[in-house]
Design a protein around this motif. Structure first.
Motif, short mmCIF file in Angstrom:
data_model
loop_
_atom_site.label_atom_id
_atom_site.label_comp_id
_atom_site.label_asym_id
_atom_site.label_seq_id
_atom_site.Cartn_x
_atom_site.Cartn_y
_atom_site.Cartn_z
N LEU A 188 -8.65 -0.16 11.53
CA LEU A 188 -7.86 0.22 10.35
C LEU A 188 -7.03 -0.95 9.85
O LEU A 188 -7.01 -1.24 8.66
N TRP A 189 -6.34 -1.62 10.76
CA TRP A 189 -5.47 -2.74 10.41
C TRP A 189 -6.28 -3.86 9.74
O TRP A 189 -5.88 -4.40 8.71
N LEU A 190 -7.43 -4.20 10.32
CA LEU A 190 -8.28 -5.25 9.76
C LEU A 190 -8.84 -4.84 8.40
O LEU A 190 -8.84 -5.63 7.45
N TYR A 191 -9.32 -3.61 8.31
CA TYR A 191 -9.89 -3.10 7.06
C TYR A 191 -8.86 -3.16 5.93
O TYR A 191 -9.17 -3.54 4.80
N SER A 192 -7.62 -2.81 6.25
CA SER A 192 -6.58 -2.80 5.22
C SER A 192 -6.24 -4.20 4.72
O SER A 192 -5.64 -4.35 3.66
N ARG A 193 -6.64 -5.22 5.46
CA ARG A 193 -6.42 -6.60 5.06
C ARG A 193 -7.65 -7.24 4.44
O ARG A 193 -7.73 -8.44 4.28
N ILE B 80 0.84 -1.19 0.00
CA ILE B 80 0.00 0.00 0.00
C ILE B 80 0.89 1.26 0.00
O ILE B 80 1.92 1.29 0.65
N SER B 81 0.46 2.26 -0.77
CA SER B 81 1.24 3.50 -0.86
C SER B 81 0.44 4.67 -0.26
O SER B 81 -0.74 4.52 0.07
N ARG B 82 1.07 5.81 -0.19
CA ARG B 82 0.40 7.00 0.34
C ARG B 82 -0.85 7.34 -0.48
O ARG B 82 -1.84 7.80 0.07
N GLN B 83 -0.79 7.11 -1.79
CA GLN B 83 -1.93 7.41 -2.66
C GLN B 83 -3.10 6.46 -2.45
O GLN B 83 -4.23 6.77 -2.83
#
Length: 165
Positions: free
Chosen positions: A22-27, A2-5
């Motif tokens: 946040l951590w779960l959502y990103s996975r 994942i990048s800043r964009q």
């Protein structure tokens, strides 16, 4: 990777609400579709300002940008939270990065018929940039952040995931 964009408004809202979320959502763990609270928020959004179209900025999608360069966000809650303000600030930051000079954001709370105006300043821009950095730090951790106290998890769509043994 994942990048800043790739960091969107939901990432920033979850950063302020709950880093574990946040951590779960990103996975890709996304139980929101099972939540009555999320369904209610979607209904409020869809019926409050139907004449306006969302603006898609890639990873970020804001509710509306008016002719005076104010970002508008519709919230189903009765009051503004730091997470709501951070999300709106993020949208201002994204637009600023695209060369759109915004004045700030207006949070609409139809349940109370109130609005909250948030000017966008250099200080806000600096904080938005730092929020992206912090979100990336949370997302790239190898293990999930700890659960917050149960009282903070009330009505969260991730509640069952975090608290089922």
């Amino acid at each position: 990777m994942i990048s800043r964009q790739d960091i969107g408004g939901v990432h920033i809202k979850y950063l302020y609400h709950c880093r574990r979320q946040l951590w779960l959502y990103s996975r890709g763990i996304r139980p929101e579709y099972l939540s009555d609270t999320v369904a209610y928020g979607s209904a409020v959004h869809d019926t409050t300002y139907p004449r306006y179209r969302e603006i898609d900025l890639g990873a970020a999608r804001l509710d509306h940008l008016d002719g005076q360069a104010w970002v508008h966000e519709v919230k189903s809650s009765r009051t503004s939270t730091p997470a709501d303000a951070a999300q709106a600030r993020h949208y201002c930051y994204r637009l600023d990065q695209l060369g759109v000079q915004v004045h700030g954001a207006i949070l609409h709370h139809p349940a109370t018929r109130r609005t909250h105006r948030l000017p966008y300043t250099d200080t806000e821009a600096t904080q938005a940039d730092a929020d992206i950095t912090t979100a990336l730090e949370v997302i790239t951790q190898p293990e999930s952040p700890p659960k917050p106290g149960r009282s903070r998890c009330h009505r969260c769509s991730f509640h069952d995931y975090c608290w089922t043994d």
